[in-house]
Design a protein around this motif. Sequence first.
Motif, mmCIF file in Angstrom:
data_model
loop_
_atom_site.group_PDB
_atom_site.id
_atom_site.type_symbol
_atom_site.label_atom_id
_atom_site.label_comp_id
_atom_site.label_asym_id
_atom_site.label_seq_id
_atom_site.Cartn_x
_atom_site.Cartn_y
_atom_site.Cartn_z
ATOM 1 N N SER A 19 47.230 8.817 64.913
ATOM 2 C CA SER A 19 47.337 8.159 65.620
ATOM 3 C C SER A 19 49.517 7.975 66.099
ATOM 4 N N TRP A 20 49.818 7.868 65.418
ATOM 5 C CA TRP A 20 51.262 7.510 65.308
ATOM 6 C C TRP A 20 52.076 9.343 66.057
ATOM 7 N N LEU A 21 51.534 9.880 64.348
ATOM 8 C CA LEU A 21 52.189 11.629 64.743
ATOM 9 C C LEU A 21 51.592 11.854 66.225
ATOM 10 N N CYS A 22 50.658 11.679 66.541
ATOM 11 C CA CYS A 22 50.307 12.621 67.727
ATOM 12 C C CYS A 22 50.678 11.542 68.786
ATOM 13 N N ARG A 23 51.677 10.688 68.943
ATOM 14 C CA ARG A 23 51.867 10.009 69.894
ATOM 15 C C ARG A 23 53.537 10.810 70.089
ATOM 16 N N GLN A 24 53.797 10.622 68.553
ATOM 17 C CA GLN A 24 55.538 11.536 68.251
ATOM 18 C C GLN A 24 54.832 13.103 68.824
ATOM 19 N N ALA A 25 54.826 13.245 68.754
ATOM 20 C CA ALA A 25 53.817 15.100 69.104
ATOM 21 C C ALA A 25 53.754 15.219 70.446
ATOM 22 N N GLY A 26 52.867 13.985 71.308
ATOM 23 C CA GLY A 26 52.731 14.206 72.437
ATOM 24 C C GLY A 26 51.549 14.743 72.406
ATOM 25 N N LEU A 27 50.655 15.255 71.360
ATOM 26 C CA LEU A 27 48.579 15.525 71.485
ATOM 27 C C LEU A 27 48.160 13.853 71.665
ATOM 28 N N SER A 28 46.935 14.909 71.902
ATOM 29 C CA SER A 28 45.625 14.259 71.958
ATOM 30 C C SER A 28 45.306 13.011 71.105
ATOM 31 N N LEU A 29 44.507 11.964 70.695
ATOM 32 C CA LEU A 29 44.371 11.121 69.397
ATOM 33 C C LEU A 29 43.786 11.651 68.731
ATOM 34 N N GLY A 30 43.202 12.917 69.134
ATOM 35 C CA GLY A 30 41.853 13.593 68.463
ATOM 36 C C GLY A 30 41.924 14.804 67.901
ATOM 37 N N SER A 31 43.078 14.718 67.840
ATOM 38 C CA SER A 31 43.919 16.264 67.065
ATOM 39 C C SER A 31 44.132 16.555 65.705
ATOM 40 N N SER A 51 58.223 20.135 62.112
ATOM 41 C CA SER A 51 59.598 18.140 62.934
ATOM 42 C C SER A 51 59.517 17.156 62.375
ATOM 43 N N ILE A 52 58.429 16.746 62.580
ATOM 44 C CA ILE A 52 58.458 15.877 63.208
ATOM 45 C C ILE A 52 58.425 15.212 61.512
ATOM 46 N N LEU A 53 57.197 15.518 60.889
ATOM 47 C CA LEU A 53 56.763 15.329 59.365
ATOM 48 C C LEU A 53 59.055 15.447 58.566
ATOM 49 N N SER A 54 59.550 17.020 58.984
ATOM 50 C CA SER A 54 60.171 16.596 57.815
ATOM 51 C C SER A 54 61.199 15.635 57.742
#
Length: 77
Positions: A19-31, A51-54
Motif C-alpha cells: 500500500s505504501w508503494l501504491c500510494r507513492q506511485a499513484g496506483l490502486s492498492l491491489g496493483s 525510481s521509487i525503489l531505487s
Amino acid sequence: MTFGNWVYKHLQEVDRSNSWLCRQAGLSLGSVTFWRRGASPKLDTVLSIISILSEELGINATALIEDMHISMTEEEL
C-alpha cells in the motif's frame, strides 16, 4: 519470477508495504498483488516503481533494472 514478486522482494528489503508503494506511485492498492499473479504493468508504471525503489534502496536505477532483468529471466534458463 513475476514483476510483482520482484517488487515484493524489494519492498521487504526496505520494510515497506504494498500500500505504501501504491500510494507513492499513484496506483490502486491491489496493483502489486495483481502483478504477483502474473499481470504485466505498463512501461511507465515499471519506470515509476524503479525510481521509487531505487531511492528507497539507495542504489542506482540502472542497477535495479539489471537486477529486475536477471531475476525475471533466471527461471527461463
